[in-house]
Scaffold this active site. Structure first.
Site, PDB file in Angstrom:
ATOM      1  N   SER A  61     -15.860  22.708  14.432  1.00  0.00           N
ATOM      2  CA  SER A  61     -16.159  22.761  12.994  1.00  0.00           C
ATOM      3  C   SER A  61     -14.934  22.714  12.091  1.00  0.00           C
ATOM      4  O   SER A  61     -15.077  22.518  10.889  1.00  0.00           O
ATOM      5  CB  SER A  61     -16.937  24.033  12.672  1.00  0.00           C
ATOM      6  N   LYS A  64     -14.501  19.790   9.926  1.00  0.00           N
ATOM      7  CA  LYS A  64     -15.273  19.650   8.679  1.00  0.00           C
ATOM      8  C   LYS A  64     -14.358  19.667   7.454  1.00  0.00           C
ATOM      9  O   LYS A  64     -14.675  19.084   6.418  1.00  0.00           O
ATOM     10  CB  LYS A  64     -16.307  20.775   8.574  1.00  0.00           C
ATOM     11  N   TYR A 184     -19.873  12.312  13.672  1.00  0.00           N
ATOM     12  CA  TYR A 184     -19.766  13.775  13.591  1.00  0.00           C
ATOM     13  C   TYR A 184     -19.463  14.381  14.962  1.00  0.00           C
ATOM     14  O   TYR A 184     -18.579  15.233  15.102  1.00  0.00           O
ATOM     15  CB  TYR A 184     -21.055  14.354  12.986  1.00  0.00           C
ATOM     16  N   TYR A 236     -18.732  30.889   7.509  1.00  0.00           N
ATOM     17  CA  TYR A 236     -20.197  30.894   7.359  1.00  0.00           C
ATOM     18  C   TYR A 236     -20.708  32.164   6.690  1.00  0.00           C
ATOM     19  O   TYR A 236     -20.217  32.549   5.634  1.00  0.00           O
ATOM     20  CB  TYR A 236     -20.894  30.695   8.727  1.00  0.00           C
ATOM     21  N   VAL A 254     -16.360  26.449  17.146  1.00  0.00           N
ATOM     22  CA  VAL A 254     -16.886  27.047  18.378  1.00  0.00           C
ATOM     23  C   VAL A 254     -16.037  26.737  19.624  1.00  0.00           C
ATOM     24  O   VAL A 254     -16.302  27.250  20.703  1.00  0.00           O
ATOM     25  CB  VAL A 254     -18.370  26.690  18.659  1.00  0.00           C
TER      26      VAL A 254
HETATM   27  N1  GLN Z   1     -19.949  20.594  17.107  1.00  0.00           N
HETATM   28  C1  GLN Z   1     -20.475  21.875  16.793  1.00  0.00           C
HETATM   29  C2  GLN Z   1     -21.915  21.761  16.327  1.00  0.00           C
HETATM   30  O1  GLN Z   1     -22.219  20.857  15.607  1.00  0.00           O
HETATM   31  C3  GLN Z   1     -19.651  22.518  15.723  1.00  0.00           C
HETATM   32  C4  GLN Z   1     -20.118  23.904  15.376  1.00  0.00           C
HETATM   33  C5  GLN Z   1     -19.020  24.868  15.102  1.00  0.00           C
HETATM   34  O2  GLN Z   1     -17.864  24.719  15.517  1.00  0.00           O
HETATM   35  N2  GLN Z   1     -19.387  25.966  14.469  1.00  0.00           N
HETATM   36  O3  GLN Z   1     -22.734  22.547  16.695  1.00  0.00           O
END
Ligand code: GLN
Length: 300
Positions: A61, A64, A184, A236, A254
């Site tokens: 993430s 992003k 993505y 988050y 993650v």
């Molecule tokens: N690739 C992961 C997903 O889309 C990214 C989520 C994350 O790092 N919080 O679930």
């Protein structure tokens, strides 16, 4: 500084035992739960590292933030017609609000729905441009993506597929939702080290200076949006708690990484794969708390 990093790492190492390595993307379950690293890149050019700061992991993430950079450069603040910039109590993979009649758009670019809506707004080869920008900012041309993690996520990412198709149904993304998702999934599979993250964070801490062009946005507006959005949503549904406890604009993934920008001072990258119940590196969160106290990093 070196001593502080080593002490902070040892103080927080035990926390990793309380977390769990992500397994909903099967390839991530192979991560070594004992890996733990910190890297700091200061604005004066000094770099410090401790532990497994050169171990590779997937950015997840944290990508992003780079996607948001490019979407803002391509479209200016019109990006926010398709994705909000407000906080949320919902987890990163939340879906249900997208189907409520009064919901116009995903709440922010840091949750998956908002990130997919953001990547969709990047022109041209979305993934290719994200990878190129990461290589440029870090100066590390060997950065690439993990085919294994990408395929694993593509094969199992049913919830993200549902999100992308719902975004399409609601008119939030144009074009083919599966194609956007493919970009993505690849952007999330880019492999970095804690030191790569520290360099990206430093670039932002330094006001996003040094790019040849900023497209449709001016540099300061880009900087303010990125750091504000990391502050309200980078962690988050615990972004407020993290703001109070750490007080540094940050983004977690993650894969176990956390990237943190201390404006005008430094960029920080931390890495430890076991996660807490919100999907943040559990030892990484602890390390950020300790570093914030020891180095007086809170912007508040
Ligand atoms: N690739 C992961 C997903 O889309 C990214 C989520 C994350 O790092 N919080 O679930």
């Amino acid at each position: 500084m070196q001593k502080i990093l080593e002490e902070v790492l040892e103080e927080n190492r035990h926390l990793a035992k309380k977390g769990r390595v992500a397994s909903y993307i099967p390839a991530l379950a192979k991560a070594n739960p004992h890996h733990i690293g910190i890297c700091i890149a200061e604005i004066n050019g000094n770099m410090y590292k401790a532990g497994d700061a050169d171990a590779k992991f997937t950015i997840q993430s944290i990508s992003k933030v780079i996607a948001l950079m490019l979407a803002l450069m391509d479209n200016g603040e019109k990006v926010f017609e398709k994705v909000g910039r407000e906080g949320t109590e919902d987890p990163f993979n939340t879906l249900y609000k997208l189907d409520l009649p009064h919901t116009e758009k995903p709440v922010n670019p840091m949750i998956n729905a908002g990130a997919i809506a953001t990547t969709a707004q990047i022109k041209g080869d979305k993934f290719g441009r994200i990878l190129e920008l990461i290589r440029r900012i870090t100066g590390n041309l060997s950065i690439d993506y993990s085919r294994e993690v990408y395929i694993s996520e593509k094969e199992t990412g049913e919830k993200n597929k549902a999100i992308a198709h719902l975004l399409k149904a609601r008119g939030i993304i144009e074009g083919d939702p599966d194609e956007v998702l493919d970009h993505y999934f690849k952007q999330c599979s880019i492999e970095v080290t804690a030191c790569d993250l520290a360099k990206i964070a430093l670039f932002m801490a330094n006001g996003c200076q040094g790019l040849p062009s900023y497209g449709e946005i001016d540099r300061k507006t880009l900087y303010r949006n990125l750091l504000a959005i990391m502050t309200i949503g980078g962690m988050y549904n615990v972004s407020g708690q993290y703001a109070a406890e750490v007080g540094v604009p940050s983004k977690s993934g993650v894969g176990g990484g956390i990237m943190a920008s201390v404006p005008g001072r430094m960029g920080i990258g931390v890495f430890s794969p076991p996660l807490d119940e919100n999907g943040h590196s559990i030892a990484g969160y602890g390390i950020m708390k300790s570093l914030s106290h020891r180095l007086d990093l809170s912007i508040f």
